[in-house]
Motif scaffolding. Structure first.
Motif, PDB file in Angstrom:
ATOM      1  N   PRO A  76      29.851  70.381  50.196  1.00 17.41           N
ATOM      2  CA  PRO A  76      28.799  69.369  51.099  1.00 17.41           C
ATOM      3  C   PRO A  76      28.453  70.552  53.054  1.00 17.41           C
ATOM      4  CG  PRO A  76      31.027  68.559  51.020  1.00 17.41           C
ATOM      5  CD  PRO A  76      30.938  69.450  50.433  1.00 17.41           C
ATOM      6  N   VAL A  77      30.201  70.921  53.598  1.00 22.66           N
ATOM      7  CA  VAL A  77      29.480  71.315  54.958  1.00 22.66           C
ATOM      8  C   VAL A  77      29.105  72.886  54.636  1.00 22.66           C
ATOM      9  CG1 VAL A  77      30.300  72.278  56.646  1.00 22.66           C
ATOM     10  CG2 VAL A  77      31.862  70.024  55.318  1.00 22.66           C
ATOM     11  N   ARG A  78      29.028  73.496  53.545  1.00 18.17           N
ATOM     12  CA  ARG A  78      27.688  74.708  53.609  1.00 18.17           C
ATOM     13  C   ARG A  78      26.814  74.021  52.919  1.00 18.17           C
ATOM     14  NH1 ARG A  78      27.298  77.825  48.701  1.00 18.17           N
ATOM     15  NH2 ARG A  78      27.461  80.495  49.274  1.00 18.17           N
ATOM     16  N   LEU A  79      26.293  73.158  52.496  1.00 16.00           N
ATOM     17  CA  LEU A  79      25.336  72.713  52.098  1.00 16.00           C
ATOM     18  C   LEU A  79      24.494  71.981  53.230  1.00 16.00           C
ATOM     19  CD1 LEU A  79      23.298  72.066  49.964  1.00 16.00           C
ATOM     20  CD2 LEU A  79      24.434  69.193  49.597  1.00 16.00           C
ATOM     21  N   THR A  80      25.318  71.239  54.267  1.00 19.97           N
ATOM     22  CA  THR A  80      24.523  70.306  55.697  1.00 19.97           C
ATOM     23  C   THR A  80      24.193  71.968  56.464  1.00 19.97           C
ATOM     24  OG1 THR A  80      25.859  69.088  55.877  1.00 19.97           O
ATOM     25  CG2 THR A  80      25.016  69.279  57.388  1.00 19.97           C
ATOM     26  N   LEU A  81      24.930  72.821  56.541  1.00 21.72           N
ATOM     27  CA  LEU A  81      24.847  74.324  57.215  1.00 21.72           C
ATOM     28  C   LEU A  81      23.894  75.533  57.206  1.00 21.72           C
ATOM     29  CD1 LEU A  81      28.580  75.390  58.092  1.00 21.72           C
ATOM     30  CD2 LEU A  81      27.011  74.382  59.911  1.00 21.72           C
ATOM     31  N   TYR A  82      23.430  75.369  55.101  1.00 22.80           N
ATOM     32  CA  TYR A  82      22.435  75.882  54.772  1.00 22.80           C
ATOM     33  C   TYR A  82      21.053  75.456  55.805  1.00 22.80           C
ATOM     34  CZ  TYR A  82      24.561  78.947  51.603  1.00 22.80           C
ATOM     35  OH  TYR A  82      24.951  80.064  50.639  1.00 22.80           O
ATOM     36  N   LEU A  83      21.068  74.003  55.303  1.00 28.86           N
ATOM     37  CA  LEU A  83      19.904  72.825  56.099  1.00 28.86           C
ATOM     38  C   LEU A  83      19.885  73.322  57.560  1.00 28.86           C
ATOM     39  CD1 LEU A  83      20.276  69.891  54.146  1.00 28.86           C
ATOM     40  CD2 LEU A  83      19.275  71.563  53.409  1.00 28.86           C
ATOM     41  N   ILE A  84      20.567  72.983  58.238  1.00 31.40           N
ATOM     42  CA  ILE A  84      20.884  73.381  59.518  1.00 31.40           C
ATOM     43  C   ILE A  84      19.882  74.983  59.695  1.00 31.40           C
ATOM     44  CG2 ILE A  84      22.056  73.766  61.938  1.00 31.40           C
ATOM     45  CD1 ILE A  84      23.797  71.227  60.982  1.00 31.40           C
ATOM     46  N   GLY A 111      25.021  76.794  63.370  1.00 31.36           N
ATOM     47  CA  GLY A 111      25.304  76.646  62.180  1.00 31.36           C
ATOM     48  C   GLY A 111      25.718  78.229  61.012  1.00 31.36           C
ATOM     49  N   THR A 118      33.614  78.416  56.111  1.00 32.93           N
ATOM     50  CA  THR A 118      33.061  77.055  55.689  1.00 32.93           C
ATOM     51  C   THR A 118      32.683  78.105  54.530  1.00 32.93           C
ATOM     52  OG1 THR A 118      32.084  76.081  56.931  1.00 32.93           O
ATOM     53  CG2 THR A 118      31.337  75.571  55.166  1.00 32.93           C
ATOM     54  N   ALA A 181      20.531  76.341  50.027  1.00 35.04           N
ATOM     55  CA  ALA A 181      21.396  75.235  49.119  1.00 35.04           C
ATOM     56  C   ALA A 181      21.616  74.436  48.321  1.00 35.04           C
ATOM     57  CB  ALA A 181      20.447  73.744  50.514  1.00 35.04           C
TER      58      ALA A 181
END
Length: 428
Positions: A76-84, A111, A118, A181
């Motif tokens: 989930p952190v990797r996913l969040t960083l892609y979105l940021i 990010g 991550t 993502a």
């Protein structure tokens, strides 16, 4: 656990996300300053200052990212960083005023800074033993191939579209992060739901008390300085020392990128045939040192042989990179306790960030004294890093030092086996 084709679960989506991410990153890296100048309309000197300050501020995101990985899991952190990062590049065309540009640049840099640790943590969750080394080598090859493709794609867009081409690059780069993502959403980590123990609650104090891991981080800092030589030191050395045109940097980068893309996996496979990651990584560092010594001695060559020497030593340098990187990366992941892996890897990643921050001022300061001096310093630091790695061999966990075969390997510190926890014995 492996799938029927020998891959670890989630590997296809992991690699697909890496490739898409690398293509997007490669689209703007070669043109970064001009890219931001055309997108924002701000003066070049202002953009450079903002990006430097943003990068320094963004280093604070690394420990936060490590905490988040331990709290929520790497996926989930990797996913969040892609979105940021995707939203950041969508917002760059809006950054025509200094405050907005500074804000967007800082968030995007945060990010990017938190991402490597991550991603390594996710590899640690998905793979064990020699599969970690394999994925590290494959990730480096995929990254270099994607950077090359992205650079060519961006060059074509800018050539065809002018200023509108830069805008297209920004939007396409943002799109690649969103696509990556989507691949991240499809990954199911078999270890992401592991229980959090009391050691996890101890936070960064546990990392700071782990002296072997601190030594591993120090060794990486000493060696990581050499990774900045290709982009920071070699071009200015070739131009100032030998009077070569500035365009010589292009072919040198192309040789390095091509070798990393096509030779990374086979060289990594060869490295996995040797049992101890510490020794493989140390050999890579010593190959680095040999290449740096060669560059220091290159000034004595006849002028007509200089270009051959530059390319030959670059090939040797790249071999050192390909040998060192997968083993060092897998060593950092495997030496970290599973329940605090995010914090450990964030701390380890600081060695990369610090070396990249210090390299420009260090190299230029040494070049003023003597053109050979920075190469000699790099040879000494790489050798010192190799010595530290070998000295740590008996103090690091055995499961981190040894590349065990799947099915016969011990689990990483902190991972639980049924019905009991494995030993945390040190390498002997």
């Amino acid at each position: 656990m492996k799938t029927k084709d020998g891959r670890v679960p989630g590997e296809r989506n992991l690699i697909s996300g890496m490739l898409v991410d690398a293509v997007g990153t490669g689209m703007y890296v070669p043109f970064s300053l001009v890219f931001f100048q055309r997108i924002t309309g701000l003066p070049l000197s202002t953009i450079g200052a903002v990006l430097t300050v943003a990068g320094l501020l963004a280093m604070g995101s690394m420990p936060v990212g490590g905490w988040a990985v331990d709290r929520f899991g790497a996926r989930p952190v990797r996913l969040t960083l892609y979105l940021i990062r995707g939203l950041g590049f969508l917002a760059f065309p809006l950054g025509t005023t200094l405050p907005v540009f500074a804000l967007v640049a800082t968030l995007t840099a945060a990010g990017a800074q938190a991402f490597p640790a991550t991603q390594q943590a996710l590899i640690g969750e998905l793979a064990q033993g020699e599969h970690r080394d394999r994925l590290m080598a494959l990730a480096r090859s995929i990254n270099n191939a994607g950077l090359g493709v992205g650079g060519l794609l961006a060059a074509g867009l800018v050539q065809l579209g002018g200023d509108q081409g830069f805008l297209a690059v920004a939007w396409l780069n943002a799109t690649t992060f969103f696509v990556a993502a989507l691949f991240a959403l499809r990954i199911r980590s078999p270890h992401s739901s592991r229980s959090r123990t009391g050691r996890q609650r101890s936070g960064y104090r546990a990392v700071l008390r782990d002296r072997p891991y601190a030594g591993l981080t120090l060794a990486n800092f000493l060696i990581a300085l050499g990774y900045s030589a290709l982009s920071v030191l070699l071009p200015v050395y070739a131009v100032n020392q030998f009077g070569l045109p500035a365009s010589v940097a292009g072919p040198l980068f192309a040789v390095n990128t091509a070798l990393c893309a096509f030779a990374g996996v086979p060289v990594g496979r060869l490295g996995r045939r040797f049992a101890r990651r510490t020794r493989v990584a140390a050999v890579g560092a010593l190959v680095f040192a040999t290449a740096f010594l060669g560059y220091a001695l290159l000034g004595g060559m006849p002028r007509q042989g200089v270009m051959v020497g530059l390319v030959g030593l670059l090939i040797l340098y790249t071999i050192g990179e390909l040998v060192h990187s997968p083993s060092a990366g897998a060593l950092s992941v495997s030496a970290a306790p599973a329940e605090t892996r995010g914090r450990y890897l964030a701390t380890y990643q600081l060695s990369w960030a610090l070396s990249q921050t210090l390299a420009p001022s260090l190299f230029t300061g040494l070049l003023v004294v003597d053109g050979r001096l920075p190469w000699l310093v790099l040879a000494a630091s790489s050798t010192a890093g190799a010595i530290v790695l070998l000295a740590l061999e008996r103090r690091l966990p055995a499961e981190a030092v040894y590349t065990a075969t799947v099915g016969a390997m011990p689990l990483t510190r902190g991972e639980v086996t049924e019905p009991k926890r494995l030993s945390r014995g040190r390498a002997g």
